[in-house]
Design a protein around this motif. Structure first.
Motif, PDB file in Angstrom:
ATOM      1  N   VAL A 180      27.879  -5.742 -27.851  1.00  0.00           N
ATOM      2  CA  VAL A 180      28.593  -4.632 -28.475  1.00  0.00           C
ATOM      3  C   VAL A 180      28.818  -4.894 -29.960  1.00  0.00           C
ATOM      4  CG1 VAL A 180      30.756  -3.328 -28.480  1.00  0.00           C
ATOM      5  CG2 VAL A 180      29.701  -3.980 -26.314  1.00  0.00           C
ATOM      6  N   ILE A 181      29.172  -6.136 -30.298  1.00  0.00           N
ATOM      7  CA  ILE A 181      29.439  -6.504 -31.694  1.00  0.00           C
ATOM      8  C   ILE A 181      28.745  -7.820 -32.017  1.00  0.00           C
ATOM      9  CG2 ILE A 181      31.197  -7.139 -33.401  1.00  0.00           C
ATOM     10  CD1 ILE A 181      33.216  -5.486 -31.901  1.00  0.00           C
ATOM     11  N   LEU A 182      28.018  -7.833 -33.125  1.00  0.00           N
ATOM     12  CA  LEU A 182      27.499  -9.057 -33.725  1.00  0.00           C
ATOM     13  C   LEU A 182      28.351  -9.366 -34.945  1.00  0.00           C
ATOM     14  CD1 LEU A 182      23.592  -8.827 -33.944  1.00  0.00           C
ATOM     15  CD2 LEU A 182      24.894 -10.615 -32.789  1.00  0.00           C
ATOM     16  N   PHE A 183      28.666 -10.632 -35.160  1.00  0.00           N
ATOM     17  CA  PHE A 183      29.486 -10.971 -36.320  1.00  0.00           C
ATOM     18  C   PHE A 183      29.171 -12.382 -36.786  1.00  0.00           C
ATOM     19  CE2 PHE A 183      31.806 -12.420 -32.633  1.00  0.00           C
ATOM     20  CZ  PHE A 183      32.339 -13.633 -33.016  1.00  0.00           C
ATOM     21  N   GLY A 184      29.651 -12.698 -37.959  1.00  0.00           N
ATOM     22  CA  GLY A 184      29.473 -14.037 -38.516  1.00  0.00           C
ATOM     23  C   GLY A 184      29.899 -14.035 -39.971  1.00  0.00           C
ATOM     24  N   VAL A 185      29.476 -15.036 -40.706  1.00  0.00           N
ATOM     25  CA  VAL A 185      29.758 -15.080 -42.135  1.00  0.00           C
ATOM     26  C   VAL A 185      28.441 -15.054 -42.908  1.00  0.00           C
ATOM     27  CG1 VAL A 185      31.935 -16.301 -41.859  1.00  0.00           C
ATOM     28  CG2 VAL A 185      29.847 -17.615 -42.247  1.00  0.00           C
ATOM     29  N   ALA A 186      28.498 -14.452 -44.070  1.00  0.00           N
ATOM     30  CA  ALA A 186      27.373 -14.459 -45.007  1.00  0.00           C
ATOM     31  C   ALA A 186      27.832 -15.205 -46.250  1.00  0.00           C
ATOM     32  CB  ALA A 186      26.947 -13.038 -45.350  1.00  0.00           C
ATOM     33  N   SER A 187      26.957 -16.026 -46.808  1.00  0.00           N
ATOM     34  CA  SER A 187      27.400 -16.994 -47.818  1.00  0.00           C
ATOM     35  C   SER A 187      26.607 -16.927 -49.111  1.00  0.00           C
ATOM     36  CB  SER A 187      27.282 -18.419 -47.244  1.00  0.00           C
ATOM     37  OG  SER A 187      27.947 -18.529 -46.015  1.00  0.00           O
TER      38      SER A 187
END
Length: 319
Positions: A139-146
């Motif tokens: 349903v949701i993909l998430f993370g950090v972008a750097s």
């Protein structure tokens, strides 16, 4: 499912040797190139890893058997085994964790230096990630972008642009944990509105964005509030979230035939019961429509693509 294009292939890793290759690529990129801090053990092994690798899955692009691009993926089940997601060291994601349905964290994305001008590698990573989303019903993909470094002001246009134009809805918005900054890092550096709105220029902002952040925006991603200064990893991070139902309308129209094809995939209890066949296609539906999705991502290379049901995947419990 493995996707092959000539002598390239994208799939989840299948054994400890392949997982080791992923960590070696991460060492080359994050440590040798970008200056991340590692332990003596990691330096001796020439592998970059942390406690979250134990139950994570690795998506990898292979070229003639060599891993040249990768994503680390941690879904809800794996996070429960490890006591949480990696992202929770930097951002409060309690609202996302409370959402119904499966969620997954994407992290440690990298491509070998000599393959970064080869657009096929990144397209294969996107295709592999898309196949993972559909097969696992994410349903949701998430993370950090750097960005590399520890001075967000160097990307002031980009960060301010994301703040004024692409913040996540309040009901799902992650917020930075500036109290987790390393000693001596000013918490005020977590601000995203570095520039006043009237000073932000979209063209300049996009020039400061990494290719990965531009790709997330094209998918309709939104961003959490705040910037995390990751001093040991020599980076400053923003939180990125992609809701499946919010994937950009142009993408949906192209490979699913209508702009709101994923509208039924909502964030609520039982959401997957009403999403219809679209996201279940790799398991129960027409392969023709799934093929159209991959053809769109692979573009001019689509004619050479082969789709192979994946072999057994290991349990990943090697770190």
């Amino acid at each position: 499912m493995a996707i092959k294009v000539r002598d390239y292939e994208v799939r989840l890793t299948r054994n400890k040797d392949e997982r080791r290759q992923v960590r070696q690529l991460r060492y080359d990129v994050f440590v040798e190139e970008e200056g991340a801090t590692v332990t003596d053990e990691q330096r001796n092994l020439r592998e970059e890893y942390d406690a979250y690798d134990r139950y994570a899955e690795y998506l990898a692009v292979f070229h003639n058997g060599k891993i040249v691009g990768t994503y680390r993926i941690i879904d809800r089940n794996a996070a429960e085994k490890m006591g949480g997601f990696y992202t929770e060291n930097e951002f409060n994601i309690s609202k996302i964790k409370n959402a119904g349905g499966n969620i997954a964290e994407m992290s440690r994305a990298c491509v070998a230096r000599e393959y970064r001008e080869n657009a096929l590698v990144m397209r294969l990573l996107w295709a592999g990630l898309g196949e993972y989303v559909m097969r696992r019903k994410i349903v949701i993909l998430f993370g950090v972008a750097s960005w590399v470094g520890t001075k967000p002001v160097e990307s002031a246009q980009a960060i301010s642009y994301l703040y004024y134009n692409h913040l996540s809805p309040l009901s799902l918005r992650a917020t930075v944990l500036s109290e987790n900054f390393a000693p001596g890092i000013n918490p005020k550096l977590s601000r995203m509105n570095i520039l006043p709105r009237e000073f932000v220029d979209e063209s300049d902002a996009r020039r400061q964005m990494t290719p990965l952040i531009k790709g997330y925006l094209r998918l309709g991603a939104t961003f959490g509030r705040g910037v995390f200064i990751d001093q040991p990893f020599n980076s400053y991070d923003v939180f990125v979230m992609v809701q499946t139902k919010k994937i950009d309308a142009a993408y949906q129209k192209h490979f699913l035939g209508r702009e709101n094809a994923l509208a039924d995939l909502d964030i609520r209890d039982g959401a997957l019961k009403t999403m219809g066949k679209i996201m279940l296609l790799p398991v129960t539906g027409s392969f023709k429509m799934v093929r159209a999705f991959f053809d769109f991502l692979l573009r001019e290379d689509a004619a050479d693509a082969e789709y192979i049901e994946d072999e057994r995947v290991d349990d990943g419990d090697d770190k």
